[in-house]
Design a protein around this motif. Sequence first.
Motif, PDB file in Angstrom:
ATOM      1  N   THR A  10       3.461   1.605  12.646  1.00  0.00           N
ATOM      2  CA  THR A  10       3.917   1.149  13.962  1.00  0.00           C
ATOM      3  C   THR A  10       2.709   0.771  14.817  1.00  0.00           C
ATOM      4  N   LYS A  11       1.696   1.615  14.802  1.00  0.00           N
ATOM      5  CA  LYS A  11       0.463   1.326  15.542  1.00  0.00           C
ATOM      6  C   LYS A  11      -0.192   0.065  14.991  1.00  0.00           C
ATOM      7  N   PHE A  12      -0.209  -0.047  13.672  1.00  0.00           N
ATOM      8  CA  PHE A  12      -0.815  -1.224  13.055  1.00  0.00           C
ATOM      9  C   PHE A  12      -0.090  -2.501  13.484  1.00  0.00           C
ATOM     10  N   ALA A  13       1.231  -2.453  13.491  1.00  0.00           N
ATOM     11  CA  ALA A  13       2.012  -3.628  13.897  1.00  0.00           C
ATOM     12  C   ALA A  13       1.658  -4.038  15.328  1.00  0.00           C
ATOM     13  N   ASP A  14       1.443  -3.063  16.209  1.00  0.00           N
ATOM     14  CA  ASP A  14       1.044  -3.371  17.581  1.00  0.00           C
ATOM     15  C   ASP A  14      -0.369  -3.947  17.628  1.00  0.00           C
ATOM     16  N   GLU A  15      -1.260  -3.435  16.783  1.00  0.00           N
ATOM     17  CA  GLU A  15      -2.659  -3.873  16.780  1.00  0.00           C
ATOM     18  C   GLU A  15      -2.826  -5.316  16.316  1.00  0.00           C
ATOM     19  N   ILE A  16      -1.949  -5.780  15.454  1.00  0.00           N
ATOM     20  CA  ILE A  16      -2.169  -7.116  14.889  1.00  0.00           C
ATOM     21  C   ILE A  16      -1.398  -8.226  15.604  1.00  0.00           C
ATOM     22  N   GLN A  17      -0.663  -7.877  16.660  1.00  0.00           N
ATOM     23  CA  GLN A  17       0.082  -8.896  17.401  1.00  0.00           C
ATOM     24  C   GLN A  17      -0.887  -9.908  18.021  1.00  0.00           C
ATOM     25  N   VAL A  18      -0.621 -11.164  17.781  1.00  0.00           N
ATOM     26  CA  VAL A  18      -1.444 -12.236  18.339  1.00  0.00           C
ATOM     27  C   VAL A  18      -0.542 -13.179  19.121  1.00  0.00           C
ATOM     28  N   ASN A  19      -0.965 -13.476  20.350  1.00  0.00           N
ATOM     29  CA  ASN A  19      -0.285 -14.488  21.148  1.00  0.00           C
ATOM     30  C   ASN A  19      -1.307 -15.121  22.080  1.00  0.00           C
ATOM     31  N   GLU A  20      -0.907 -16.085  22.818  1.00  0.00           N
ATOM     32  CA  GLU A  20      -1.844 -16.807  23.688  1.00  0.00           C
ATOM     33  C   GLU A  20      -2.442 -15.887  24.757  1.00  0.00           C
ATOM     34  N   ILE A  21      -1.707 -14.877  25.165  1.00  0.00           N
ATOM     35  CA  ILE A  21      -2.183 -13.978  26.216  1.00  0.00           C
ATOM     36  C   ILE A  21      -3.329 -13.090  25.724  1.00  0.00           C
ATOM     37  N   ASN A  22      -3.204 -12.553  24.514  1.00  0.00           N
ATOM     38  CA  ASN A  22      -4.246 -11.640  24.017  1.00  0.00           C
ATOM     39  C   ASN A  22      -5.158 -12.296  22.974  1.00  0.00           C
ATOM     40  N   GLN A  30     -11.191  -8.871  15.838  1.00  0.00           N
ATOM     41  CA  GLN A  30     -10.722  -9.090  14.475  1.00  0.00           C
ATOM     42  C   GLN A  30     -11.642  -8.459  13.428  1.00  0.00           C
ATOM     43  N   ALA A  31     -12.915  -8.706  13.531  1.00  0.00           N
ATOM     44  CA  ALA A  31     -13.852  -8.211  12.513  1.00  0.00           C
ATOM     45  C   ALA A  31     -13.893  -6.687  12.476  1.00  0.00           C
ATOM     46  N   SER A  32     -13.911  -6.058  13.639  1.00  0.00           N
ATOM     47  CA  SER A  32     -13.976  -4.596  13.653  1.00  0.00           C
ATOM     48  C   SER A  32     -12.681  -3.975  13.151  1.00  0.00           C
ATOM     49  N   LEU A  33     -11.555  -4.600  13.464  1.00  0.00           N
ATOM     50  CA  LEU A  33     -10.265  -4.097  12.993  1.00  0.00           C
ATOM     51  C   LEU A  33     -10.171  -4.221  11.471  1.00  0.00           C
ATOM     52  N   LEU A  34     -10.580  -5.356  10.930  1.00  0.00           N
ATOM     53  CA  LEU A  34     -10.581  -5.537   9.481  1.00  0.00           C
ATOM     54  C   LEU A  34     -11.542  -4.559   8.820  1.00  0.00           C
ATOM     55  N   SER A  35     -12.697  -4.382   9.402  1.00  0.00           N
ATOM     56  CA  SER A  35     -13.676  -3.443   8.855  1.00  0.00           C
ATOM     57  C   SER A  35     -13.123  -2.020   8.808  1.00  0.00           C
ATOM     58  N   THR A 114      -4.635  -7.250   3.875  1.00  0.00           N
ATOM     59  CA  THR A 114      -4.125  -8.593   3.612  1.00  0.00           C
ATOM     60  C   THR A 114      -3.547  -9.203   4.889  1.00  0.00           C
ATOM     61  N   ALA A 115      -2.817  -8.409   5.652  1.00  0.00           N
ATOM     62  CA  ALA A 115      -2.244  -8.883   6.914  1.00  0.00           C
ATOM     63  C   ALA A 115      -3.341  -9.271   7.901  1.00  0.00           C
ATOM     64  N   LEU A 116      -4.428  -8.520   7.902  1.00  0.00           N
ATOM     65  CA  LEU A 116      -5.526  -8.845   8.815  1.00  0.00           C
ATOM     66  C   LEU A 116      -6.241 -10.130   8.410  1.00  0.00           C
TER      67      LEU A 116
END
Length: 146
Positions: A10-22, A30-35, A114-116
């Motif tokens: 659930t936390k991961f799903a929130d972390e990867i949300q991308v939209n024009e606002i964020n 992105q790089a630190s999250l993937l790392s 893979t999602a990242l």
Amino acid sequence: MALKYDPDMTKFADEIQVNEINLDECALNQASLLSYYLSQKVLAERQLNLVKLKFDRFYAERYAQVEAELEVKEKRVTDKAIESKIKLGDDYLQEYVNLVEAQRIRDQLQACCTALVDRKKIIQQLLDARLVQAGGSVALNSRKSF
């Protein structure tokens, strides 16, 4: 052995949300999250290897024990009979469940990675669209990471 590195999906799903606002924040993080998730996957892979090793050791010890028990009773001992007797034990079930859980954790973290990677492509497409809209010159708006 208590298993670790189980991702909160659930936390991961929130972390990867991308939209024009964020978008700016996503691009910067992105790089630190993937790392982070790659390192968690490596640790989960290590954990899985240790659980497999423990399971194999358990199985070998139980095999020798059951084989000795059956031979004492002067029965004809087959590999199938030994394996069947081992699999009936609660201790076998617990070890096997632990192995399956370790595999699940590793697989979930692989899916996160893979999602990242896919998310990176989305971020790039959105940044490219912003660049086209701006007429060719654009910079990130966020300074939180500096």
